[in-house]
Design a protein around this motif. Structure first.
Motif, short mmCIF file in Angstrom:
data_model
loop_
_atom_site.label_atom_id
_atom_site.label_comp_id
_atom_site.label_asym_id
_atom_site.label_seq_id
_atom_site.Cartn_x
_atom_site.Cartn_y
_atom_site.Cartn_z
N ASN A 24 0.81 -1.22 0.00
CA ASN A 24 0.00 0.00 0.00
C ASN A 24 0.84 1.27 0.00
N LEU A 25 2.14 1.16 -0.25
CA LEU A 25 2.98 2.35 -0.21
C LEU A 25 2.61 3.36 -1.29
N ASP A 26 2.11 2.88 -2.45
CA ASP A 26 1.67 3.82 -3.47
C ASP A 26 0.45 4.61 -2.97
N CYS A 27 -0.48 3.92 -2.31
CA CYS A 27 -1.66 4.59 -1.75
C CYS A 27 -1.27 5.55 -0.63
N LEU A 28 -0.26 5.17 0.15
CA LEU A 28 0.23 6.05 1.20
C LEU A 28 0.79 7.33 0.60
N ASN A 29 1.58 7.19 -0.47
CA ASN A 29 2.14 8.37 -1.13
C ASN A 29 1.04 9.26 -1.70
N TYR A 30 0.01 8.62 -2.28
CA TYR A 30 -1.11 9.41 -2.80
C TYR A 30 -1.77 10.20 -1.67
N PHE A 31 -2.03 9.52 -0.57
CA PHE A 31 -2.71 10.17 0.56
C PHE A 31 -1.89 11.35 1.08
N LEU A 32 -0.58 11.15 1.30
CA LEU A 32 0.23 12.20 1.89
C LEU A 32 0.46 13.37 0.94
N ASN A 33 0.21 13.15 -0.35
CA ASN A 33 0.25 14.25 -1.30
C ASN A 33 -1.11 14.90 -1.52
N ASN A 34 -2.15 14.33 -0.90
CA ASN A 34 -3.50 14.85 -1.08
C ASN A 34 -4.28 14.88 0.23
N VAL A 35 -3.62 15.22 1.30
CA VAL A 35 -4.27 15.26 2.61
C VAL A 35 -5.28 16.41 2.64
N PRO A 36 -6.53 16.15 3.02
CA PRO A 36 -7.51 17.24 3.13
C PRO A 36 -7.05 18.31 4.11
N GLY A 37 -7.34 19.55 3.80
CA GLY A 37 -6.86 20.65 4.61
C GLY A 37 -7.41 20.66 6.03
N ASP A 38 -8.57 20.01 6.24
CA ASP A 38 -9.18 20.02 7.58
C ASP A 38 -8.84 18.78 8.39
N ALA A 39 -7.94 17.93 7.88
CA ALA A 39 -7.55 16.71 8.61
C ALA A 39 -6.62 17.08 9.76
N THR A 40 -6.87 16.51 10.94
CA THR A 40 -5.99 16.76 12.08
C THR A 40 -4.78 15.84 12.01
N LYS A 41 -3.75 16.15 12.80
CA LYS A 41 -2.56 15.31 12.84
C LYS A 41 -2.90 13.91 13.33
N GLU A 42 -3.84 13.84 14.28
CA GLU A 42 -4.25 12.53 14.78
C GLU A 42 -4.91 11.70 13.68
N GLU A 43 -5.73 12.36 12.85
CA GLU A 43 -6.41 11.65 11.77
C GLU A 43 -5.44 11.24 10.67
N ILE A 44 -4.46 12.07 10.40
CA ILE A 44 -3.44 11.71 9.41
C ILE A 44 -2.66 10.50 9.90
N GLN A 45 -2.25 10.53 11.18
CA GLN A 45 -1.51 9.40 11.73
C GLN A 45 -2.33 8.13 11.70
N ALA A 46 -3.60 8.22 12.03
CA ALA A 46 -4.47 7.05 12.03
C ALA A 46 -4.61 6.47 10.63
N THR A 47 -4.74 7.33 9.63
CA THR A 47 -4.88 6.87 8.25
C THR A 47 -3.62 6.13 7.81
N ILE A 48 -2.46 6.65 8.15
CA ILE A 48 -1.19 5.98 7.82
C ILE A 48 -1.14 4.60 8.45
N GLN A 49 -1.54 4.51 9.71
CA GLN A 49 -1.45 3.23 10.42
C GLN A 49 -2.42 2.20 9.86
N ILE A 50 -3.53 2.64 9.32
CA ILE A 50 -4.46 1.68 8.71
C ILE A 50 -3.93 1.22 7.35
N LEU A 51 -3.39 2.15 6.56
CA LEU A 51 -2.90 1.80 5.23
C LEU A 51 -1.70 0.87 5.28
N ILE A 52 -0.78 1.13 6.21
CA ILE A 52 0.48 0.38 6.23
C ILE A 52 0.61 -0.49 7.47
#
Length: 366
Positions: A145-173
């Motif tokens: 899922n590293l390609d999906c992780l790269n997509y996400f981190l290049n397209n993080v919604p502006g209203d996402a919190t740091k906690e939500e970003i971290q949680a999304t990473i942990q689910i993907l990888i």
């Protein structure tokens, strides 16, 4: 294991200061307390669409992979009570320092405050053989899922919190153990899996780089945590080089000759009845150089280019014997070249360069 005991096991010279939110420290429940949701809650990963054919790796990603190998290993000191900023200050193997966004991948493992760790730098687009360890014990992560992780981190919604970003990473990888599971997290995971298949960062986008602990553990204890940093993908070489500045990093003075192969009309006869053509070497630079001298080479071919490659003939005398070396530098932009690149003989370092279509060569790590 106590912090003092662990500290004694790690005495490292270089420094890399890393500060980030969401990584687990022993005795630290800041993530759970902040979010108010059990840190043991496990998320079910949505089904992933079928993988498309893997696209060809760009020359910029190849160049980044090469540079990361040269910059490894880095060293990582962690500091207690500094878990509020998702960033990492790296001191690389060549002693240069930069700061990048940083996150953790595997929730269950720990890093200890006050301890310094060595870490290897691995591109998330490295060959599968260099990533296979992630899916094996003790980590058991999903590197597919590293390609999906790269997509996400290049397209993080502006209203996402740091906690939500971290949680999304942990689910993907990761293994699904996360700090917070919200509707926003579910939405970001689903979008990354749907849109990120086959994603490949382009110049000026970010690339996820994995920090692999080296060693991964000490005395057969729990493995240390894996981190990721985000590095901007640099480009610059396009259409062939028209100018290249080199630095001589050899130990003693010497004479140097730089030449390129150019087609010239030969006087000899070719096969058959017609006049033949031979290839003549066109000298671009020659002279006497001393250690740390810099010199500039300019192309003289079509559109001011140097052709596909240049060759460097170096003759040095160390007081005992004469050494003659010949090395080649690809100047067509078909292979990685960037400020800091070192020739295969170890005597020349790229300082700067200009390509016909891409302008100034940019450093791989800004």
């Amino acid at each position: 294991m106590g912090i003092k005991k662990v500290r004694k096991l790690f005495i490292l010279a270089a420094t890399l200061a890393i500060l980030f939110l969401g990584c687990d420290f022993p005795g630290d429940n800041s993530g759970e307390a902040l979010i108010g949701i059990s840190a043991d809650k496990r998320a079910k990963k949505p089904e992933k669409p079928e993988k498309p054919k893997k696209p060809k790796i760009t020359r910029e990603l190849k160049a980044l992979e090469e540079r990361l190998l040269a910059l490894s290993p880095a060293s990582v000191p962690f500091y207690a009570n500094q878990v509020s900023t998702a960033s990492a200050k790296l001191t690389f193997a060549d002693e240069t320092e930069e700061t990048f966004p940083a996150w953790c991948i595997d929730y269950p493992n720990w890093v200890y405050p006050g301890i310094t760790y060595k870490m290897d730098l691995i591109s998330s687009y490295a060959p599968e053989a260099d990533l296979l360890w992630m899916s094996q014990p003790p980590y058991n992560l999903d590197y597919s899922n590293l390609d999906c992780l790269n997509y996400f981190l290049n397209n993080v919604p502006g209203d996402a919190t740091k906690e939500e970003i971290q949680a999304t990473i942990q689910i993907l990888i990761g293994d699904g153990t996360i700090y917070a599971l919200t509707d926003k997290v579910n939405s970001m995971v689903e979008n990354a899996l749907a849109q990120g298949n086959g994603f490949m960062p382009q110049v000026n986008q970010d690339v996820a780089v994995i920090l692999k602990p080296n060693p991964i553990s000490q005395d057969d204890h729990e493995p240390y945590q894996i981190l990721i940093i985000m590095i901007p993908l640099q480009g610059g070489c396009d259409g062939g080089l028209v100018e290249l500045e080199l630095k001589y990093i050899g130990p003693t003075p010497g004479s140097v000759e730089v030449f390129t192969k150019g087609k010239g009309k030969g006087k000899g006869k070719g096969k058959g009845k017609g006049k033949g053509k031979d290839k003549t070497n066109e000298i671009l630079f020659e002279g006497w150089i001393y250690p740390n001298d810099e010199f500039t080479i300019e192309g003289t071919g079509k559109d001011g280019k140097m052709g596909s490659e240049i060759k460097i003939l170096l003759e040095i005398y160390d007081g005992v014997a004469t050494t003659i070396t010949t090395t080649s530098i690809h100047t067509s932009c078909s292979q990685p070249i960037y400020p800091g690149w070192i020739s295969s003989d170890g005597y020349f370092k790229v300082v700067s360069g200009i390509s016909r279509n891409g302008g100034q060569l940019l450093p791989l790590i800004p």
